[in-house]
Structure formats: C-alpha cells, structure tokens
Design a protein around this motif. Structure first.
Motif, PDB file in Angstrom:
ATOM      1  N   ALA A  63       0.856  -1.288   0.026  1.00  0.00           N
ATOM      2  CA  ALA A  63      -0.124   0.016   0.043  1.00  0.00           C
ATOM      3  C   ALA A  63       0.839   1.277  -0.071  1.00  0.00           C
ATOM      4  CB  ALA A  63      -0.918  -0.013   1.265  1.00  0.00           C
ATOM      5  N   PHE A  64       2.074   1.147   0.803  1.00  0.00           N
ATOM      6  CA  PHE A  64       2.964   2.361   0.837  1.00  0.00           C
ATOM      7  C   PHE A  64       3.402   2.611  -0.521  1.00  0.00           C
ATOM      8  CE2 PHE A  64       7.390   3.721   1.335  1.00  0.00           C
ATOM      9  CZ  PHE A  64       7.161   5.036   1.826  1.00  0.00           C
ATOM     10  N   CYS A  80      -4.171  -0.165  -8.195  1.00  0.00           N
ATOM     11  CA  CYS A  80      -4.653  -0.238  -6.800  1.00  0.00           C
ATOM     12  C   CYS A  80      -5.818  -1.118  -6.688  1.00  0.00           C
ATOM     13  CB  CYS A  80      -5.078   1.162  -6.345  1.00  0.00           C
ATOM     14  SG  CYS A  80      -3.869   2.261  -6.341  1.00  0.00           S
ATOM     15  N   ARG A 119       2.130   1.782  -3.311  1.00  0.00           N
ATOM     16  CA  ARG A 119       1.184   2.347  -4.462  1.00  0.00           C
ATOM     17  C   ARG A 119       1.025   3.907  -4.046  1.00  0.00           C
ATOM     18  NH1 ARG A 119       1.505   1.286  -8.614  1.00  0.00           N
ATOM     19  NH2 ARG A 119       3.531   0.707  -7.982  1.00  0.00           N
ATOM     20  N   TYR A 120       0.930   4.277  -2.563  1.00  0.00           N
ATOM     21  CA  TYR A 120       0.868   5.720  -2.181  1.00  0.00           C
ATOM     22  C   TYR A 120       2.105   6.686  -2.969  1.00  0.00           C
ATOM     23  CZ  TYR A 120       2.159   9.770   0.623  1.00  0.00           C
ATOM     24  OH  TYR A 120       2.424  10.971   1.043  1.00  0.00           O
ATOM     25  N   TRP A 139      -5.045   9.167   1.018  1.00  0.00           N
ATOM     26  CA  TRP A 139      -4.056   9.940   0.186  1.00  0.00           C
ATOM     27  C   TRP A 139      -4.269   9.649  -1.006  1.00  0.00           C
ATOM     28  CZ3 TRP A 139      -2.319  14.154   1.744  1.00  0.00           C
ATOM     29  CH2 TRP A 139      -2.234  14.760   2.907  1.00  0.00           C
ATOM     30  N   ILE A 140      -4.185   8.364  -1.459  1.00  0.00           N
ATOM     31  CA  ILE A 140      -4.231   7.900  -2.714  1.00  0.00           C
ATOM     32  C   ILE A 140      -5.494   8.344  -3.528  1.00  0.00           C
ATOM     33  CG2 ILE A 140      -4.603   5.832  -4.391  1.00  0.00           C
ATOM     34  CD1 ILE A 140      -2.383   4.498  -2.487  1.00  0.00           C
ATOM     35  N   CYS A 185       0.771   9.284  -5.545  1.00  0.00           N
ATOM     36  CA  CYS A 185       1.024  10.582  -4.819  1.00  0.00           C
ATOM     37  C   CYS A 185       2.361  11.403  -4.935  1.00  0.00           C
ATOM     38  CB  CYS A 185       0.754  10.570  -3.324  1.00  0.00           C
ATOM     39  SG  CYS A 185      -0.919   9.666  -3.022  1.00  0.00           S
ATOM     40  N   SER A 197      -2.772   5.399   3.648  1.00  0.00           N
ATOM     41  CA  SER A 197      -2.229   5.382   2.419  1.00  0.00           C
ATOM     42  C   SER A 197      -3.383   5.541   1.101  1.00  0.00           C
ATOM     43  CB  SER A 197      -1.397   3.829   1.838  1.00  0.00           C
ATOM     44  OG  SER A 197      -0.265   3.795   2.623  1.00  0.00           O
ATOM     45  N   TYR A 198      -4.482   4.811   1.385  1.00  0.00           N
ATOM     46  CA  TYR A 198      -5.728   4.845   0.255  1.00  0.00           C
ATOM     47  C   TYR A 198      -6.207   6.057   0.531  1.00  0.00           C
ATOM     48  CZ  TYR A 198      -4.734   0.581  -2.023  1.00  0.00           C
ATOM     49  OH  TYR A 198      -3.916  -0.537  -2.807  1.00  0.00           O
TER      50      TYR A 198
END
Length: 315
Positions: free
Chosen positions: A120-121, A242, A123-124, A221-222, A128, A218-219
C-alpha cells in the motif's frame, strides 16, 4: 503438584477439523486438494513470470513476488495436515508438530500483514509522488523493507510459540479446528493463560491494526489525489494499479480482524474455521487470479511466455 502436571503433559493433540461433517469428508478432501494445487501452481507461475521478465523488475512486482511466495508457504503450512486428517481415523498431531505449526502459521500471517502494508505504501508513493518514485523506492530500500518484515514476523512468531509451548496441557486434547491455532489451544490448557491472551491481543493489535492503519492512511491519500486528477484516463489507470491490492486487502483483513477481535464465545467456533479457510486457504488461491486478471502487464508477460514456449517447441 508440578510433578503430576509434568507426568500428565499432553504429547499429542487431535485436530477435529470438519469431523462434524462425516458424510462430506471425501468431497471436502477433493475441494481442498484442488484448492491447494491451484494455489501452488498459480503462485509459482506468478513468481516465474516476474522473475523471467526484466520489464517487471520494479518495486510493485518485487513485492507481488514476495506475496506469492508467502501464499505458497501459508498453503503448505495449513492444507497438507488437513488433507491427511480427511483420510485417517486418528487425526492426531504431535505436541512438537503443533508448536511448529503455531510458529510457521503466525510467522507467515504476520509477514503477509506487513507485506500488504508495504505494498500500500508503494502504491501511495507511485500515485502521490510519481516524479520521486524511482528515487524513493530504490532496490535497496525494497530489499530492506522485505528483510525487515520477515525479521519482525519471525521474532513475533518466536515469542508467541515460546509462550504457548510453556503452557501445561494435562486434560482434554481435542482441538476444534483444522490447525493448531492458539485460541483453541488456550481453552485446553490447565495452566493460567492470561499472559498469553494479553500478549496475543497486544501483538495482534499491533500487527493487524498497525498494518491496516498504514493501508487505510495510504489509500485515503491515494483516493484524494486520484479524485483531483482532471483526466479520466489517468484516474482509470491509477485506480487499476490499486484495485487488485484493494480486493486482496478487503478479503484478507476482513477475515483476519474477525478472527482475532471477535467475542470469545464457543458459538463462533464454526465461523472461526470458515474465516480461517478464507484467509489462509482461499486467499492464497485467489491472489494469482486477482493480480493477473486485473493487471495487463502480467497478462501480456504470461501470453508472451506461452507463445515463446510454443514457438520454441515448433522450432
């Protein structure tokens, strides 16, 4: 008194599993055998594709390869013992074997919690901070993250296993589960399990909820960044990178949270077994399909590998 307890110490346990469904034993054996084979073959194919295709040698697929390896390990820890018990009348496991299963099961599930948070990090950062992605997610950092999660999960598993192995088991030895889970083991212990229950609750909270919090933040923010994108094509592409991870997280953490934060009530034993089947048997089987069917790069690499093999045989 201690001498009596020691002499009466249980040397093996009986895994009841799904013995309350005697008429379905062979059908369940066939279903779980097929599930195990699909999980092993599917995750092995994912690892092979990611290893043999240089264009997939980036952080996202590096973590996906580790997830597939974890799924293979988790499947091998849980399913073979259950399959054996479908075929034999005496569904026993030695005390040592039970403690080994506790260690490996806790190790692999904790590592998977951490790995899903790391993914997840990743993908962030990719969505982002796309301009700094290659600079931030270097190969060295990715390896350090994976080594760190393995070490942490291993230490966590050692702590849980040592505390569980120190308990005295001098009474009933029937575990109402298909694997050596700590919660049903505590119910069989004739010594005080307060410390064990506190440690498993604290560790479970830190590992499960800690990892889930990283994923959730994380999601948030995503999704915030994606919704601000003006191009529908960019939004669609960002969501597609994602979606696979979100599906896996929903299934895995949904059942895990139910397992460790449910009311302590015997009425939940059947639901607990079903939840265990979901996150330690079905999820490893589904992961290769979720990631391959929803990822164009993996599908292209898979088709390319098949065509190259066909052409090589014809040549």
């Amino acid at each position: 008194m201690n001498q009596v307890v020691k002499e009466n110490q249980t040397t093996e346990f009986i895994l009841l599993g799904f013995s309350d469904l005697p008429q379905y034993q062979m059908a369940l054996f066939a279903v779980f055998m097929l599930t195990m084979l699909i999980a092993l073959v599917g995750n092995s194919i994912i690892i092979a594709i990611l290893s043999l295709n240089p264009q997939l040698h980036n952080p996202m697929y590096f973590f996906l390869g580790n997830l597939s390896f974890l799924d293979i390990c988790l499947t091998l820890v849980t399913v073979p013992q259950m399959l054996k018990n479908f075929l034999v009348e005496k569904k026993t496991i030695s005390f040592t074997g039970c403690m080994a299963q506790v260690y490996f099961f806790w190790n692999f599930t904790s590592a998977e919690d951490f790995l899903l948070a790391v993914m997840a990090f990743d993908r962030y950062v990719a969505i982002c901070n796309p301009l700094h992605y290659t600079m931030l997610m270097k190969k060295r950092l990715c390896i350090q993250l994976v080594v760190g999660l393995w070490v942490t999960a291993n230490l966590d598993a050692i702590l849980q296993t040592v505390l569980t192995s120190r308990l005295s088991f001098c009474g009933p030895n029937e575990i109402n589960h298909f694997l050596c889970e700590m919660t049903p083991l505590f119910k069989l212990s004739c010594s005080d399990t307060f410390l064990n229950e506190m440690v498993i609750f604290i560790e479970g909270t830190l590992v499960v909820m800690g990892s889930f919090s990283v994923i959730l933040i994380s999601y948030v923010w995503i999704i915030t960044v994606i919704l601000k994108m003006h191009s529908a094509e960019r939004r669609s592409k960002a969501f597609s990178t994602c979606s696979s991870h979100l599906v896996v997280v929903t299934i895995y953490f949904g059942t895990t949270i139910f397992m460790y934060f449910r009311p302590s009530n015997s009425n939940f034993l059947t639901k607990e077994k079903v939840a265990s089947v979901m996150y330690c048997i079905l999820v490893p089987m589904l992961n290769p399909f979720i990631y391959s069917l929803r990822n164009n790069e993996v599908k292209r690499a898979f088709r390319r590998a098949i065509f190259e093999r066909i052409f090589a045989q014809k040549a």
